[in-house]
Design a protein around this motif. Structure first.
Motif: not given
Length: 128
Positions: A8, A15, A110-111, A113, A115
């Motif tokens: 992420y 990162w 985390l959602n 961030l 990919n």
């Protein structure tokens, strides 16, 4: 510029690699390249609690001094003490050298961030 899959990424060029409820945090290849030769890393204290976006340390290079932020909230459970003696390893292997490990208090963050694909596009736009 190297961007690892299954990591992420934050807009501050950190990162996150997730293992269970632990978040390993470091700086990206883009960040180390733009900082230049890293000469000092200030690590966070173990058991310190941080919210997403908080400053957890400082990275000094020959070009600049930059704050290190945590992309996720949690408690520091570990730091990469080897960086105190060899901060330049962040330039050589930015994805192999985490700076801190947090036990996440809200993994849903985390959602928020990016990919790898989204981060690559973000970096391309930053260079324009």
């Amino acid at each position: 510029m190297e961007i690892k899959e299954n990591y992420y990424y934050s807009e501050d060029h950190e990162w996150v690699r997730v293992e269970g409820d632990l978040a390993y945090i470091g700086i990206t290849d883009y960040a180390q390249h733009h900082l230049g030769d890293i000469v000092f890393v200030e690590l966070p204290e173990i058991d310190s609690e941080f919210a997403a976006g908080d400053t957890i340390g400082v990275i000094e290079s020959v070009k600049a001094v930059a704050d290190m932020h945590t992309p996720v909230s949690g408690t520091i459970t570990g730091v990469n003490e080897a960086l105190e003696d060899e901060p330049e390893t962040l330039n050589k292997d930015p994805y192999g050298q985490h700076i801190a490990v947090l036990k996440m208090s809200n993994p849903d963050e985390l959602n928020n961030l990016m990919n790898a694909e989204q981060y690559a596009e973000f970096c391309e736009k930053a260079e324009e």
